[in-house]
Design an enzyme around this catalytic site. Sequence first.
Site, PDB file in Angstrom:
ATOM      1  N   SER A 171       0.850  -1.190   0.000  1.00 49.97           N
ATOM      2  CA  SER A 171       0.000   0.000   0.000  1.00 49.97           C
ATOM      3  C   SER A 171       0.889   1.245   0.000  1.00 49.97           C
ATOM      4  O   SER A 171       1.656   1.430  -0.936  1.00 49.97           O
ATOM      5  CB  SER A 171      -0.946  -0.031   1.207  1.00 49.97           C
ATOM      6  OG  SER A 171      -1.855   1.031   1.164  1.00 49.97           O
ATOM      7  N   HIS A 197      -2.743  -1.025  -3.211  1.00 45.69           N
ATOM      8  CA  HIS A 197      -3.910  -0.187  -2.929  1.00 45.69           C
ATOM      9  C   HIS A 197      -3.802   1.105  -3.741  1.00 45.69           C
ATOM     10  O   HIS A 197      -2.905   1.917  -3.507  1.00 45.69           O
ATOM     11  CB  HIS A 197      -3.993   0.150  -1.445  1.00 45.69           C
ATOM     12  CG  HIS A 197      -4.268  -1.032  -0.578  1.00 45.69           C
ATOM     13  ND1 HIS A 197      -3.928  -1.071   0.759  1.00 45.69           N
ATOM     14  CD2 HIS A 197      -4.861  -2.233  -0.841  1.00 45.69           C
ATOM     15  CE1 HIS A 197      -4.306  -2.236   1.272  1.00 45.69           C
ATOM     16  NE2 HIS A 197      -4.859  -2.957   0.325  1.00 45.69           N
ATOM     17  N   ASP A 293      -4.335  -5.133   6.195  1.00 47.12           N
ATOM     18  CA  ASP A 293      -4.744  -5.921   5.034  1.00 47.12           C
ATOM     19  C   ASP A 293      -3.610  -6.849   4.610  1.00 47.12           C
ATOM     20  O   ASP A 293      -2.471  -6.416   4.440  1.00 47.12           O
ATOM     21  CB  ASP A 293      -5.124  -4.992   3.875  1.00 47.12           C
ATOM     22  CG  ASP A 293      -5.774  -5.739   2.722  1.00 47.12           C
ATOM     23  OD1 ASP A 293      -6.383  -6.801   2.966  1.00 47.12           O
ATOM     24  OD2 ASP A 293      -5.681  -5.258   1.580  1.00 47.12           O
TER      25      ASP A 293
END
Length: 347
Positions: A171, A197, A293
Amino acid sequence: MIQVFIVDDSAVVRQVLTQILNKDPEIEIIGFASDPIFASEKLSSVWPDVFILDIEMPRMDGISFLKKIMSEKPTPVIICSSLAEKESETAVLAMKLGAVDIIEKPKVGLKNFLEESEILFIDSVRAASNARVKTHSFQNDDSKFLENHKQPKTDFSKIDTTDKLIAIGTSTGGTQALEFILTQLNIHCPGIVIVQHMPEKFTEAFANRLNQVCKIQVKEAKDGDRVQLGSAYIAPGNKHMEIYLSGAQFHIRVLDGPLVNRHRPSVDTLFHSVAKAAGKNAKGIIMTGMGNDGANGLLKMKQSGAHTIAQDEASCVVFGMPKEAILKGAVNTILPLSKIVGEVQYF
């Protein structure tokens, strides 16, 4: 206290962002400006912990101002931009120059979007405040072994199917980390599937730019793609990506679905599918990023026989996702980014 400075030519954006960020007692808006020229005048007396920056503005564009920030006093920058094709490509360039996050800004319904995205902006500012944005000098320990001899680009129609699979989740800070890894791989590396992401359309621009600078083929994943040697597939923004086995071949499924860990695409969704489809024939890598995540999915990969790796804190921009995976017991090995290259190439 996290001090924020907003640079955007929209009075609505400046006003609403100030209102929603001020709801967090740990965030303070110390200034705003309608363009970088006005911002520069105000910044002679104050300097924030985080910038929120538009791209298309009068007198000086956001990219030029970003370069100025990074050269004078490197500071976390969040790009808040629309999804026009030109701006998507420019936003990806901004990430390469050091921006730590991109937030999609619609061209219509802007005020409602900003108000509904309160948690998104607050979380992004909090993550950015912890980011390391100084220029990294990654010394690659495997560089001598990864000379690519100017090999030709992979032809998707001719290359063999991979029997090994690399799954990467990342991310904040991931765009730079992925470029560092992928540009050093040659066409004999296993197939790679990636969740970064990033908003819709930005992923396509990101994949296209990587494809221009890598020896391997890099593309935004499409539903039904067959995973092949010497190729990397990036999950499209606003879609989940899964891997499934058809015969002896790994294929990609791109699908809608609810947010997982507040993300779509989700690293957990990818890792869970890889655990089921590939087992010990996969390697899972969790890299720089905020939140948790990927931690559960990486644990599932480890339990299925896959070797799992977390990027170390020193080389992360934000040591959130790797830390959560480590705490969960999902990680076999912790490595600096420079060591991860060889783990991908020689699996």
